[in-house]
Design a protein around this motif. Structure first.
Motif, short mmCIF file in Angstrom:
data_model
loop_
_atom_site.label_atom_id
_atom_site.label_comp_id
_atom_site.label_asym_id
_atom_site.label_seq_id
_atom_site.Cartn_x
_atom_site.Cartn_y
_atom_site.Cartn_z
N LEU A 52 1.00 -1.32 0.15
CA LEU A 52 0.34 0.12 0.09
C LEU A 52 1.12 1.12 0.06
CD1 LEU A 52 -3.04 -0.99 2.71
CD2 LEU A 52 -2.99 -1.07 0.63
N LEU A 53 -0.18 2.15 -0.74
CA LEU A 53 1.12 3.33 -0.44
C LEU A 53 0.11 4.34 -0.51
CD1 LEU A 53 2.55 2.80 -4.28
CD2 LEU A 53 4.37 2.51 -2.12
N ALA A 54 -0.14 5.81 0.16
CA ALA A 54 -0.13 6.74 0.01
C ALA A 54 0.08 7.96 -1.01
CB ALA A 54 0.90 7.86 1.18
N PRO A 55 -1.02 8.66 -1.55
CA PRO A 55 -1.81 8.84 -2.59
C PRO A 55 -0.95 9.75 -3.21
CG PRO A 55 -3.60 9.04 -1.39
CD PRO A 55 -2.31 8.65 -0.18
N ASP A 56 -0.34 9.59 -4.35
CA ASP A 56 1.41 10.19 -5.11
C ASP A 56 0.30 10.28 -6.43
OD1 ASP A 56 3.53 10.19 -6.50
OD2 ASP A 56 4.04 9.17 -5.99
N THR A 57 0.21 11.55 -6.57
CA THR A 57 0.30 12.49 -8.30
C THR A 57 1.26 11.92 -9.80
OG1 THR A 57 0.85 14.14 -7.89
CG2 THR A 57 -1.58 14.00 -7.42
N GLY A 58 2.08 11.63 -8.81
CA GLY A 58 2.94 11.25 -9.80
C GLY A 58 2.66 9.86 -10.50
N ALA B 217 -10.91 7.73 1.38
CA ALA B 217 -11.12 9.13 1.57
C ALA B 217 -10.18 9.69 2.11
CB ALA B 217 -12.84 9.46 1.84
N GLU B 218 -9.95 9.02 3.80
CA GLU B 218 -9.15 10.19 4.39
C GLU B 218 -7.41 10.09 4.19
OE1 GLU B 218 -8.87 5.30 5.63
OE2 GLU B 218 -10.16 6.40 4.57
N LEU B 219 -7.15 9.65 3.54
CA LEU B 219 -5.34 9.33 3.52
C LEU B 219 -5.66 10.51 2.49
CD1 LEU B 219 -4.73 6.24 1.85
CD2 LEU B 219 -4.90 6.77 4.15
N PRO B 220 -4.46 11.56 3.78
CA PRO B 220 -3.39 12.81 3.22
C PRO B 220 -3.72 13.27 1.10
CG PRO B 220 -2.75 12.32 4.62
CD PRO B 220 -3.35 10.17 4.16
N GLY B 221 -3.82 13.68 0.40
CA GLY B 221 -3.77 13.68 -0.71
C GLY B 221 -4.78 12.86 -1.70
N GLY C 57 -14.04 3.19 -1.42
CA GLY C 57 -13.28 2.33 -1.08
C GLY C 57 -12.55 1.34 0.46
N HIS C 58 -12.38 0.39 0.32
CA HIS C 58 -11.00 -0.13 0.91
C HIS C 58 -10.48 1.35 1.88
CE1 HIS C 58 -10.18 -4.14 -0.15
NE2 HIS C 58 -11.22 -3.38 -1.32
N THR C 59 -11.50 1.68 3.87
CA THR C 59 -11.58 3.15 3.75
C THR C 59 -12.16 2.81 5.76
OG1 THR C 59 -11.82 5.26 3.63
CG2 THR C 59 -13.33 3.60 3.36
N ALA C 60 -11.66 4.00 6.25
CA ALA C 60 -11.79 3.70 7.64
C ALA C 60 -12.22 5.03 7.84
CB ALA C 60 -10.35 4.04 8.21
N ALA C 61 -12.63 6.00 6.89
CA ALA C 61 -12.56 6.84 6.89
C ALA C 61 -14.56 7.52 7.21
CB ALA C 61 -13.71 8.49 5.19
N ASP C 62 -14.76 8.69 8.49
CA ASP C 62 -15.90 9.13 8.93
C ASP C 62 -17.03 9.29 7.75
OD1 ASP C 62 -15.06 11.80 9.09
OD2 ASP C 62 -14.66 12.02 10.37
N HIS C 63 -17.98 9.73 8.70
CA HIS C 63 -19.11 10.05 7.88
C HIS C 63 -19.17 11.23 7.17
CE1 HIS C 63 -23.65 10.78 6.80
NE2 HIS C 63 -22.52 11.97 6.59
N PRO C 64 -18.08 12.75 7.24
CA PRO C 64 -17.70 13.48 6.61
C PRO C 64 -16.90 13.75 6.12
CG PRO C 64 -17.70 14.08 9.45
CD PRO C 64 -18.23 12.26 9.14
#
Length: 413
Positions: free
Chosen positions: A154-160, A180-184, A202-209
């Protein structure tokens, strides 16, 4: 059979009709008439065919649109993440023969070099017309909700990296699952929609907001994308699976996804195979948000169509026992082994009407892909994709682009 006039008669069930005595006329790979047999102006006995085991005559026959799967990883012993063009062809052709005439080929999380290789292979298969494009499920996922994805990859979001992935896939990259909760993550949503690709939560631990903001941003981006088409909405990757459950004091992403779907702003995927979700859950979601906001999917892996045994899903070893696939190391469910027609059958057994189940397995996903003019329904002018079943929804034959699809040779017995 391509180019020859054909006529099928029986009960027609689609998003737009449920007719006991219906007739579908096909010529040149397209539908020329679909509706009540009484309204057909030609000879209803002309061109009747018994190809692909379809018996002549309408008795007991049900005619469905070709099914559309937004989320499947393979079948018939082949995994789309193998990077094999021939393997991807084999899996796609098998799925066609089982009623899924349009599909996205899904890739699990892998090292960047492997993802680039796999996307290039799928781009070739898409250009051949065997798949509608590719779906990246990772690598920008929550480590705590990774399911059957290797957490080490798994990786952090990377636009490159995302730019490299788009370069490898070209226009064949149709969808990507993100946490959704990952930085970037918001920047990736913008990049995806700018390319006309669907962001899928998906594959997310995001809260409702956070989940609500993701879906709102994705919907807004798709609305102004270069290829903006009616019906294209962000999706939710297998609702309930690989995300926190709905709790009365901590609703998490599920409540946001249900709200967005109910409002028509998102489409939620359901793996209604009797393994990933309880039948009561499937029926409840249909009642809450409506069939027009649900896409039935399979999440199928290489064992689909084959017997229990040892398989792989990407880099992970998987054991299939009793038709249930689990990762050897963790016991996590590792995709499905049902075809989309079998998922439709399971949804109907759960209490969903046949017309609603068919709508969510054809018209809705076709619209999400921007393909409503050609797939997902039975209307004059559309590509002739027809699934013929008996009253118990057992498969009798598949017409894809006006040609009967013969079952391919199975890779394993």
């Amino acid at each position: 059979m391509m180019g020859k006039a054909q006529i099928l008669r029986g009960r027609i069930v689609s998003n737009t009709m449920d007719i006991d005595d219906g007739l579908i006329a096909v010529d040149g790979g397209h539908i020329t008439y679909a509706g009540p047999a009484s309204g057909f102006r030609g000879d209803p006995d002309a061109g009747e065919t018994s190809s692909a085991g379809v018996e002549s005559g309408p008795a007991g026959r049900i005619l469905l649109p070709g099914l559309v799967d937004l989320h499947c990883h393979g079948a018939n012993g082949s995994d789309f993440s193998e990077g094999s063009v021939e393997g991807a062809r084999s899996a796609a052709r098998y799925l066609h023969s089982r009623g899924t005439t349009t599909l996205l080929a899904s890739l699990v999380t892998a090292a960047p070099a492997d993802l680039l290789r796999n996307l290039k292979a799928l781009r070739q298969v898409e250009e051949e017309g065997l798949i509608a494009g590719s779906h990246l499920e990772g690598p920008f996922l929550s480590a705590g909700q990774c399911g059957a994805h290797d957490p080490a990859l798994l990786l952090a979001p990377d636009t490159g990296l995302m730019g490299e992935l788009f370069e490898a896939a070209g226009p064949s990259l149709a969808s990507m699952t993100l946490a959704a909760e990952l930085p970037g993550a918001p920047s990736l949503v913008d990049l995806l929609t700018a390319h006309g690709a669907l962001p899928s939560l998906g594959h997310t631990a995001a809260d409702h907001p956070a989940a609500a903001a993701f879906l709102e941003r994705a919907a807004a981006g798709l609305a102004k994308a270069p290829n903006a088409l009616m019906g294209r909405r962000p999706t939710v990757t297998h609702l309930f699976n690989a995300m926190p459950g709905l709790h009365h004091r901590s609703p998490g992403p599920v409540s946001a996804c249900l709200s967005a779907a109910r409002a028509g702003d998102a489409v939620v995927e359901l793996i209604a195979d009797g393994v990933h979700l309880a039948p009561e859950t499937v029926k409840t979601v249909f009642e809450l948000v409506g069939a027009e906001n649900i896409a039935l999917v399979t999440d199928s892996m290489a064992a689909t169509g084959l017997r229990d045994g040892q398989y792989r899903l990407g880099a992970l070893a998987v054991t299939v026992d009793g038709g249930v696939a689990r990762v050897d190391d963790t016991g996590a469910i590792a995709g499905g082994t049902a075809t989309l027609l079998e998922v439709v059958r399971a949804a109907v057994a759960a209490g969903v009407s046949l017309r609603n189940a068919v709508t969510s397995a054809s018209a809705v996903p076709a619209a999400v892909l921007g393909r409503s003019s050609q797939a997902g329904d039975l209307r004059a002018g559309m590509r002739a994709d027809v699934v013929v079943v008996d009253p118990d929804l057992n498969l009798a034959g598949v017409l894809r682009g006006g040609e009967w699809v013969a079952p391919p040779r199975q890779n394993r017995s």
